[in-house]
Scaffold this active site. Structure first.
Site, mmCIF file in Angstrom:
data_model
loop_
_atom_site.group_PDB
_atom_site.id
_atom_site.type_symbol
_atom_site.label_atom_id
_atom_site.label_comp_id
_atom_site.label_asym_id
_atom_site.label_seq_id
_atom_site.Cartn_x
_atom_site.Cartn_y
_atom_site.Cartn_z
ATOM 1 N N ALA A 194 0.830 -1.205 0.000
ATOM 2 C CA ALA A 194 0.000 0.000 0.000
ATOM 3 C C ALA A 194 0.866 1.258 0.000
ATOM 4 O O ALA A 194 1.996 1.244 0.498
ATOM 5 C CB ALA A 194 -0.890 -0.014 1.242
ATOM 6 N N SER A 195 0.318 2.318 -0.575
ATOM 7 C CA SER A 195 0.967 3.641 -0.613
ATOM 8 C C SER A 195 2.336 3.622 -1.270
ATOM 9 O O SER A 195 3.221 4.419 -0.924
ATOM 10 C CB SER A 195 1.100 4.233 0.798
ATOM 11 N N ARG A 196 2.531 2.683 -2.191
ATOM 12 C CA ARG A 196 3.790 2.539 -2.927
ATOM 13 C C ARG A 196 4.982 2.227 -2.024
ATOM 14 O O ARG A 196 6.130 2.448 -2.403
ATOM 15 C CB ARG A 196 4.113 3.817 -3.728
ATOM 16 N N LEU A 197 4.704 1.741 -0.807
ATOM 17 C CA LEU A 197 5.807 1.429 0.107
ATOM 18 C C LEU A 197 6.162 -0.050 -0.055
ATOM 19 O O LEU A 197 6.012 -0.862 0.854
ATOM 20 C CB LEU A 197 5.424 1.776 1.553
ATOM 21 N N HIS A 198 6.597 -0.349 -1.266
ATOM 22 C CA HIS A 198 6.821 -1.745 -1.637
ATOM 23 C C HIS A 198 8.056 -2.327 -0.971
ATOM 24 O O HIS A 198 8.963 -1.602 -0.583
ATOM 25 C CB HIS A 198 6.975 -1.841 -3.164
#
Ligand SMILES: Cc1cc2nc3c(=O)[nH]c(=O)nc-3n(C[C@H](O)[C@H](O)[C@H](O)COP(=O)(O)O)c2cc1C
Length: 217
Positions: A194-198
């Site tokens: 989520a939220s590009r917090l890969h």
């Protein structure tokens, strides 16, 4: 993957993913992790989870990519089969550095692999070649992969020619056809979050052991 997990993946697509990252310890080996992710990709119902992008570089530094199928993998590397006269093979003969890329969108995962290639043995190529259906074996003879057709019906005529030539008995392995084994130096496992917090879990080979680290997404 259960129906519930599939629905969650669809609903969370672009937002981060349903699947937890598998337990990763400092002792985790990249091949074991690849095996686990590949198994999960196979179970997910994705069409051709074994398809991967292969990138090579021309003598003047122009990169090019295309899809191929992963046919074998083990401690020694990742194997695909192709025509040795093709553009990719010609480029690999000149520069044996290569990169592979898997993307399994429903799982929001990608795996990047970088390394060098070597040809698989003739015996291994023979075994794989003869496991293919008759049409594909004839097709390998007929296709001058990556070359321009000399005239529009050239391929059709060559298929006809080799079908007749090999109508009886075993189709021999063409001397211009075989496998490349990618011996990895770098493998990166990317898990969408989520939220590009890969998550990016990386393994780099130093001497004969794998160093593990994470990268910012
Ligand atoms: C899903 C998929 C799988 C493919 N698998 C292979 C393969 O295993 N070997 C191969 O030579 N070409 C395969 N191809 C065709 C290649 O993408 C490519 O067109 C061909 O190898 C010629 O590439 P080159 O001219 O860059 O050498 C596949 C294409 C797709 C879309």
């Amino acid at each position: 993957m259960t129906l519930y997990e599939k629905l969650r993946c669809l609903l969370t697509f672009g937002q981060g993913v349903a699947l937890p990252l598998p337990e990763i310890s400092p002792e985790t080996q990249p091949l074991a992790l690849f095996e686990q992710w590949f198994k999960e990709a196979n179970q997910s119902g994705i069409l051709l989870p074994e398809s991967m992008s292969v990138s090579t570089c021309s003598a003047d530094g122009q990169p090019s990519s295309r899809m191929v199928l992963l046919k074998e993998y083990d401690q020694d590397g990742f194997v695909f089969y192709t025509n040795f006269g093709s553009r990719k093979s010609q480029e690999l003969e000149y520069n044996n550095k290569i990169s592979l890329l898997f993307h399994w969108n429903v799982l929001q995962r990608q795996i990047r692999i970088e390394g060098k290639v070597e040809r698989v043995s003739q015996a291994q190529a023979e075994q794989y070649f003869h496991s293919r259906d008759h049409g594909s074996q004839v097709g390998a003879w007929a296709s001058k992969q990556s070359e321009k057709l000399a005239y529009p019906d050239e391929l059709k005529e060559r298929v006809k020619h080799f079908k007749t030539k090999f109508s009886q008995g075993e189709v021999p392995l063409p001397e211009f056809w075989g496998g490349w084994r990618v011996k990895p130096r770098y493998i990166e496992f990317w898990q969408g979050r989520a939220s590009r917090l890969h998550d990016r879990i990386c393994f780099e080979k130093q001497d004969d052991s794998w160093q593990q680290f994470k990268l910012h997404p």
